[in-house]
Design a protein around this motif. Structure first.
Motif, mmCIF file in Angstrom:
data_model
loop_
_atom_site.group_PDB
_atom_site.id
_atom_site.type_symbol
_atom_site.label_atom_id
_atom_site.label_comp_id
_atom_site.label_asym_id
_atom_site.label_seq_id
_atom_site.Cartn_x
_atom_site.Cartn_y
_atom_site.Cartn_z
ATOM 1 N N SER A 35 0.828 -1.203 0.000
ATOM 2 C CA SER A 35 0.000 0.000 0.000
ATOM 3 C C SER A 35 0.868 1.260 0.000
ATOM 4 N N GLU A 36 0.222 2.366 -0.306
ATOM 5 C CA GLU A 36 0.924 3.659 -0.235
ATOM 6 C C GLU A 36 1.406 3.916 1.191
ATOM 7 N N HIS A 41 5.982 4.162 5.059
ATOM 8 C CA HIS A 41 6.709 3.693 6.242
ATOM 9 C C HIS A 41 8.137 3.284 5.876
ATOM 10 N N LEU A 42 8.303 2.593 4.758
ATOM 11 C CA LEU A 42 9.652 2.216 4.310
ATOM 12 C C LEU A 42 10.496 3.456 4.026
ATOM 13 N N ALA A 45 11.263 5.165 7.518
ATOM 14 C CA ALA A 45 12.137 4.389 8.398
ATOM 15 C C ALA A 45 13.511 4.122 7.801
ATOM 16 N N LEU A 46 13.553 3.824 6.505
ATOM 17 C CA LEU A 46 14.814 3.377 5.896
ATOM 18 C C LEU A 46 15.247 4.197 4.690
ATOM 19 N N GLY A 47 14.452 5.172 4.305
ATOM 20 C CA GLY A 47 14.799 5.990 3.147
ATOM 21 C C GLY A 47 14.609 5.288 1.815
ATOM 22 N N ILE A 48 13.833 4.211 1.806
ATOM 23 C CA ILE A 48 13.616 3.419 0.587
ATOM 24 C C ILE A 48 12.414 3.980 -0.162
ATOM 25 N N LYS A 49 12.655 4.428 -1.415
ATOM 26 C CA LYS A 49 11.598 5.036 -2.214
ATOM 27 C C LYS A 49 11.221 4.201 -3.437
ATOM 28 N N THR A 50 12.144 3.399 -3.954
ATOM 29 C CA THR A 50 11.889 2.665 -5.190
ATOM 30 C C THR A 50 12.035 1.160 -4.986
#
Length: 73
Positions: A35-36, A41-42, A45-50
């Motif tokens: 989900s969006e 949250h990713l 929390a972790l800087g994960i965008k892709t």
């Protein structure tokens, strides 16, 4: 060696016909079932965008290696 995969089961409909480069650069929410809100949250929390960043994440790579080793026992 040629490798193939049925990406239709892994991706939202809008991303199923994209190139692998486009998919790797797509937002994490392009993965089926993510989900969006979970993608946000990713990112928070972790800087994960892709999707590519998710797949290359040292945290997820370490977790996968540990799970694989545990399953091999």
């Amino acid at each position: 060696m040629a490798v193939s995969a049925d990406l239709a089961k892994l991706l939202d409909k809008d991303y199923q016909d994209k190139s692998l480069e486009e998919i790797a650069n797509a937002p994490v929410a392009a993965l089926a079932g993510v989900s969006e809100r979970a993608a946000q949250h990713l990112k928070d929390a972790l800087g994960i965008k892709t999707i590519g960043e998710l797949g290359r994440s040292p945290y997820f790579r370490a977790a996968r290696a540990i799970a694989d080793l545990a399953d091999a026992k």
